[in-house]
Design an enzyme around this catalytic site. Structure first.
Site, PDB file in Angstrom:
ATOM      1  N   CYS A 124      -8.129  -5.549   7.194  1.00 30.52           N
ATOM      2  CA  CYS A 124      -8.517  -6.645   6.298  1.00 30.52           C
ATOM      3  C   CYS A 124      -9.432  -7.588   7.066  1.00 30.52           C
ATOM      4  O   CYS A 124      -9.423  -8.798   6.863  1.00 30.52           O
ATOM      5  CB  CYS A 124      -7.298  -7.375   5.733  1.00 30.52           C
ATOM      6  SG  CYS A 124      -6.183  -8.076   6.969  1.00 30.52           S
ATOM      7  N   LYS A 169       0.839  -1.207   0.000  1.00 28.86           N
ATOM      8  CA  LYS A 169       0.000   0.000   0.000  1.00 28.86           C
ATOM      9  C   LYS A 169       0.870   1.252   0.000  1.00 28.86           C
ATOM     10  O   LYS A 169       0.533   2.251  -0.639  1.00 28.86           O
ATOM     11  CB  LYS A 169      -0.939  -0.017   1.206  1.00 28.86           C
ATOM     12  CG  LYS A 169      -1.879  -1.223   1.234  1.00 28.86           C
ATOM     13  CD  LYS A 169      -2.737  -1.221   2.481  1.00 28.86           C
ATOM     14  CE  LYS A 169      -3.566  -2.498   2.584  1.00 28.86           C
ATOM     15  NZ  LYS A 169      -2.733  -3.683   2.898  1.00 28.86           N
ATOM     16  N   ASP A 212      -3.380   1.203   8.364  1.00 31.95           N
ATOM     17  CA  ASP A 212      -3.819  -0.151   8.019  1.00 31.95           C
ATOM     18  C   ASP A 212      -3.454  -1.025   9.215  1.00 31.95           C
ATOM     19  O   ASP A 212      -2.412  -1.668   9.239  1.00 31.95           O
ATOM     20  CB  ASP A 212      -3.125  -0.618   6.739  1.00 31.95           C
ATOM     21  CG  ASP A 212      -3.648  -1.953   6.259  1.00 31.95           C
ATOM     22  OD1 ASP A 212      -4.872  -2.156   6.314  1.00 31.95           O
ATOM     23  OD2 ASP A 212      -2.836  -2.792   5.838  1.00 31.95           O
TER      24      ASP A 212
END
Length: 438
Positions: free
Chosen positions: A383, A267, A330
């Protein structure tokens, strides 16, 4: 007696995974690399099929084994249990393997790794049929049916049913067992999608246009990271679900961006490509070896605007206060959106892990939000597909704070993508001191 090298290799790998509580991808890759000269491409593919297949379908396989065995599974020796799992996987899930071959090869393995159990293994596998799996659909209890049919722990099924309802929960479980597609992200700093397509065609690599801009879906190629086009930085291997996050952050040229949980760098490097390698990205990670992965990826892709640092995002540093235009968090999570890519998650994560992870997620968001300039944007992503790690974290964070939700997006596991959650928050330009917290 000649033992099939692929099946014996799969047995050794699965035994090590169970005995040492290892991760299937790491143990598999280590073994194949060590034995590469002795294994054909066909062997490697079959080994991978059996290892990932048995890990993915372990609960279902053990349910079928328990049906036919008078001995409880935990009383069967590990070597014999692994031989039986491999045999049952072939019989039930692999249409191209004749049952006779699956039984005979398993018996051969047992003669070497569990001689006293040869008759036991032979008898069990001769009873196993594909219909054993079909019968699982008749289980009346919904949780038990979904759990055993799709090899998902009961607690995960209960959470999914609670949050998504029967139909959607079952769809998620179905997609979580499908073989993941391989997608690549074109490095727009070095080439265009048209040029890369031509290079792939020259190498007779099949591809399809993916849904995301500058992404291609390609046929699974073992060792794609050894391909010259990868080594020279023309593309990165990245799932479209993860690729969505870069576009969601939407960084601009010459902005100052923070990726506080950056490794291995997929990312982070996407952000740099979207910024056309102009501006500044700080990439942090807790572990020095993972920081090096970010550096290696950036170097391979020809990116110069990423500065890496080994840093704990849970430790506040005043010098970073209001320094960044955009921030990507993240954060560590349960990973229920990427089970088809990492099936070990099903057996290593527990319901009790959620609370600890949520605490970390909240702290990272609380601390790193202070590094954002007024008017800047922060993207929180996981995720995972559990509301406790996603919507509820955001709801608690914005209460009484000078932040607005700009956009929120859920990507559930589907045939083409993994599952992700992302939420974009904007820090208000005018803030009242009594709203601010540390």
């Amino acid at each position: 007696m000649k033992i099939d090298v692929a099946r014996e290799s799969a047995l050794k790998i699965l035994y090590k995974i169970e005995e040492e509580n290892g991760y299937s991808n790491l143990v598999l890759d280590e073994y194949i690399e060590a034995k590469r000269e002795k294994l054909s491409v066909k062997d490697v593919n079959f080994i991978s099929e059996m290892v990932y297949g048995v890990v993915t379908w372990k609960l279902t396989i053990d349910t079928i084994l328990a049906k036919h065995s008078k001995i409880k599974i935990n009383k069967i020796s590990k070597w014999v249990k692994m031989i039986l799992r491999i045999g049952i996987y072939q019989i039930v899930f692999l249409d191209k393997v004749p049952k006779r071959a699956a039984v005979n090869e398993s018996v051969n393995l047992c003669k070497k790794y569990g001689y006293k159990s040869v008759n036991f293994v032979n008898a069990i596998l001769r009873k196993v049929e594909k219909s054993d799996y079909e019968e699982l659909s008749k289980i009346e209890n919904e949780v038990e049916r979904i759990s055993t049919m799709y090899s998902i722990p009961v607690w995960m099924v209960e959470k999914l049913l609670q949050e998504y309802g029967s139909q959607k929960a079952e769809e998620i479980c179905i997609h979580s067992n499908q073989k993941p597609k391989m997608t690549i992200r074109v490095n727009t700093l070095k080439t265009t999608i048209q040029e890369l397509k031509a290079k792939l065609e020259q190498r007779e690599i099949q591809y399809e246009q993916a849904d995301l801009e500058n992404f291609l879906s390609i046929k699974q190629i073992k060792g794609i990271s050894n391909l010259d086009l990868f080594q020279e930085g023309f593309f990165t291997i990245q799932d479209e679900g993860a690729g969505n996050i870069g576009y969601f952050v939407n960084p601009k040229e010459n902005e100052r961006v923070l990726d506080a949980c950056s490794a291995p760098g997929g990312k982070t490097t996407h952000l740099a490509e979207l910024m056309k390698n102009k501006g500044k990205i700080e990439a942090w990670d807790l572990h020095v070896n993972r920081v090096k992965l970010v550096e290696q990826n950036a170097k391979r892709l020809g990116i110069s605007i990423i500065t890496t640092k080994q840093k704990d995002a849970l430790q506040y540093e005043e010098k970073y206060k209001e320094k960044f235009d955009k921030i990507l968090l993240d954060v560590p999570c349960m990973g229920l959106g990427v089970i088809k890519r990492k099936p070990d998650i099903k057996w290593k994560k527990t319901k009790e892990d959620i609370a600890d992870l949520v605490r970390v997620q909240k702290e990272i968001l609380q601390i790193c939000s202070q590094y954002l300039k007024p008017g800047g944007e922060i993207v929180y992503s996981t995720c995972s597909i559990l509301k406790e790690e996603n919507e509820k974290v955001i709801e608690e964070f914005i209460h009484g704070k000078a932040f607005d939700i700009i956009e929120q997006k859920n990507i559930l596991p589907e045939q083409n993508t993994d599952g992700f959650f992302m939420c974009k928050l904007r820090k208000m330009l005018q803030t009242n001191s009594h709203l601010e917290e540390k």
